[in-house]
Structure formats: C-alpha cells, structure tokens
Design a protein around this motif. Structure first.
Motif, PDB file in Angstrom:
ATOM      1  N   ARG A  34       0.855  -1.192   0.000  1.00  0.00           N
ATOM      2  CA  ARG A  34       0.000   0.000   0.000  1.00  0.00           C
ATOM      3  C   ARG A  34       0.885   1.233   0.000  1.00  0.00           C
ATOM      4  O   ARG A  34       1.798   1.354   0.820  1.00  0.00           O
ATOM      5  N   GLN A 113      -8.350   1.109  -0.227  1.00  0.00           N
ATOM      6  CA  GLN A 113      -9.398   0.998   0.783  1.00  0.00           C
ATOM      7  C   GLN A 113      -9.640  -0.459   1.184  1.00  0.00           C
ATOM      8  O   GLN A 113     -10.136  -0.744   2.277  1.00  0.00           O
ATOM      9  N   SER A 117      -5.668  -2.449   7.384  1.00  0.00           N
ATOM     10  CA  SER A 117      -5.105  -1.240   7.986  1.00  0.00           C
ATOM     11  C   SER A 117      -4.188  -1.593   9.150  1.00  0.00           C
ATOM     12  O   SER A 117      -4.240  -2.697   9.700  1.00  0.00           O
TER      13      SER A 117
END
Length: 372
Positions: A34, A113, A117
């Motif tokens: 990412r 997205q 995370s």
C-alpha cells in the motif's frame, strides 16, 4: 497521485517489505504494497495479517493519493531503471504509471481501501532499547526457536521483563532440545511495575534482525499491547501479533549443579567440530566429545561413509567423560558468542550441558546430549 522520487530511496523502502508480502495467498491484495502520500513523501505498508511493516520514503508530492500494487513487480521495475529520478502517477482506473528517462511501465493496482489497515495499539508497556543490544540479543536466541508447528509456544522468542525490582530484560528461545537465554540491564524509564512475558513469532524476530543487520541504527522504541508488539526506529515500524500461548518454565530446565568444567578456545573448537562433522551421520548430525586430562577428542562415525577424529590440547583436569551432541546445536551457540573462549559445564554423559561465555555473564546456552 502524482510524485517524483529518488530511485535509491524507493528501492531501499521496497526492499524492506519483500519478505513480508505473500506471493501465494487466498487474498491477492496481500501480495501488494500500500502506497499513501504524506506531507513530504510516501508511506509504504505491507502485511501478511500476522506481521506488518511500515516505512516512509521521501518524495516530492504534486498530487496526493493512495493505491496498492504488486510489491515484487514494483521493486523489480525500480531496480532496473537507469535514471535516479522516477516519476509516478496513478489514474482513476487504479493503474500506476512509472516513468524514468525513456522507460515507461504500467502496473495494475487494487484499491487501497481494501487493504488491511495498521491496527490500533493500546499500549501496556513502552520502552526504549539500544539497537545494538537488541540486535545482539536476537542473534543469541533466534537460532534456538522451534520450527515444529505443533508446539506453538516454542515457535517464537520469549520477551521477558521481570519487573521494576529487577531492572533487566531477558530473551529466551528453546526447541525442547536446546535453550538459549540472554539478559541485559534495562535503563529505560518505561520499566514495567509487574512482570511482563510475551512471545514474539519467529518471522517477526528474523525480520527485525534483517533490518538491524543492514546498518547502524539508534534506539528502538518498543510498544507492547495485549495482542501486538511494535518496534520503531526512525521511519521504520514493524508490527507483529503475539503468540497466544504460555512459554514453558525454562528456569526449571537450566542445569545448576554441573560441576565438570571444560574451557576451550572458541575458534579452535569451531574448526575441529566443523572438520569432524563432515563424516557425521546425516540423519543425527551427531559427534562425540571425549574428555581426558589435558586432551579433548572430537569424533564422528557414519557406517556408510567412514569416521573422523581430531584431538585438541586442553587444561582439562576433571574426570573422564564421553558425551554425544548434535553438532549443529554446538555450532549455533559458538557462532552466536563473541568471546575467544567458551565454557562447557557437564554433570554426566546424559544430563543437559550448560554453555557460557566468560566475557558475557548475561548469556546462557543449554544443550541436551545424545545417546552414542
């Protein structure tokens, strides 16, 4: 996203995450990195859901944004570019365009997205540890971690802070056949008031070791939560889940009454066992130590190949003793030590043998002997 970035900076950041990303996974996005723009650069993040690595790379940001692309392909492209300046753009179709000089590449991406995370860390302990000390502690314990997946409690290194009354930190690893333990004084203000024991997975320990081995580093900030541990040095952040298991009571297996002492030059000993091990049994890796006054004989035998013997002069004066060992276990301990000598303490031929470094009272190794 639209940025300009230095080739060497980008390669350095992408290199660190290569061992994190998984090329074969039921979640294809986990083979990606990412990329997210920050104020003065980009933040790289890769995870396999057990450990995650985050690093910051300086860059000129013309247009902010984020995307995920293949970590391996992006790294291979960056390495092959001839010019130092690299221009990177993304479009609305999740495609990254990489340009440098007359070279141009297009990489298909996936939405950032959808990428896992960085978890929120609710700290239970935070401390600072000198990078060189942490590197040494890992070197002296990581080799003893078990690879047997059925014994999950042994698949990592125990990170142990006894508590405020004892201002120290310990790291311990064992696979059931050998044990390695190292203790160092802890000067950080973040000393735990109560004992803390967590198990750090082997993959995370080796990833941290790889980073620390690659250059000079400053103090490493360590944050521990209920389920995670985080190591941070500069722009580098390594996150790992903790192993949810109870580490064995290692103090009970450490021999305390071994009275037969052998002290020997480490390099001479290493050389002798390396030569003799050439003809050791390939299944057991066994060698035999025969201790006599003034002499140590090291031997191996393989019925299908042959046998080897080598004698070393010694100031050994205790009783005669013969003991068999897995040569790899001895080699691992000797390679981790820094002093010129090693001390081996025996009780008898079949009891655990204790190994010490005369120059490092904080280190202890234990090896189970083999029947010969």
């Amino acid at each position: 996203m639209k940025i300009k970035i230095n080739k060497s900076d980008l390669i350095s950041g992408l290199h660190k995450i290569q061992s994190i990303v998984q090329t074969r996974n039921t979640m294809p996005i986990l083979s990606n990195v990412r990329i997210e723009t920050q104020k003065k650069g980009i933040q790289l993040f890769a995870t396999d859901l057990e450990i995650g690595l985050q690093d910051f790379v300086p860059a000129e940001i013309a247009d902010p944004g984020m995307i995920t692309v293949s970590a391996r392909k992006f790294y291979e492209i960056a390495k092959e570019l001839k010019e130092e300046e690299i221009r990177i753009e993304t479009d609305d179709h999740l495609q990254m365009v990489i340009k440098s000089g007359k070279s141009s590449f297009k990489l298909r991406g996936l939405s950032a997205q959808e990428y896992p995370s960085f978890p929120e860390i609710k700290k239970t302990l935070k401390l600072s540890l000198n990078a060189a000390i942490l590197q040494e502690m890992i070197k002296k314990t990581s080799y003893a971690v078990s690879s047997d997946l059925s014994r999950i409690s042994l698949n990592g290194v125990l990170f142990h802070i006894p508590g405020s009354k004892k201002k120290s930190i310990e790291m311990v690893a064992t696979d059931g056949h050998r044990l390695s333990m190292v203790s160092r004084e802890l000067l950080s203000a973040g000393i735990a008031e109560v004992p803390l024991k967590v198990i750090i997975p082997k993959k995370a320990i080796l990833e941290l070791k790889r980073f620390l081995d690659e250059g000079d580093h400053k103090d490493v900030e360590i944050t521990v939560s209920e389920n995670h541990i985080v190591f941070q040095e500069g722009n580098y952040t390594l996150l790992s889940r903790l192993i949810d298991a109870k580490f064995p009571n290692y103090e009970d297996v450490v021999p305390k009454e071994n009275h037969i002492r052998l002290m020997i030059q480490r390099d001479l000993f290493q050389g002798a066992i390396r030569r003799v091990s050439i003809l050791s049994d390939e299944k057991t890796n066994s060698i035999k130590l025969s201790l006599r006054k003034g002499e140590i004989q090291i031997s191996s035998s393989n019925p299908e190949v042959g046998e080897a013997k080598e004698s070393l002069s010694s100031d050994y004066q205790d009783e005669e003793l013969e003991a068999g060992f897995n040569v790899r276990y001895i080699q691992d301990v000797l390679s981790a030590l820094q002093g010129d000598e090693v001390t081996m303490l025996f009780r008898d031929s079949l009891s655990p043998t204790r190994l010490e470094d005369p120059l490092d009272p904080g280190f202890l190794g234990v090896i189970m002997p083999m029947r010969i």
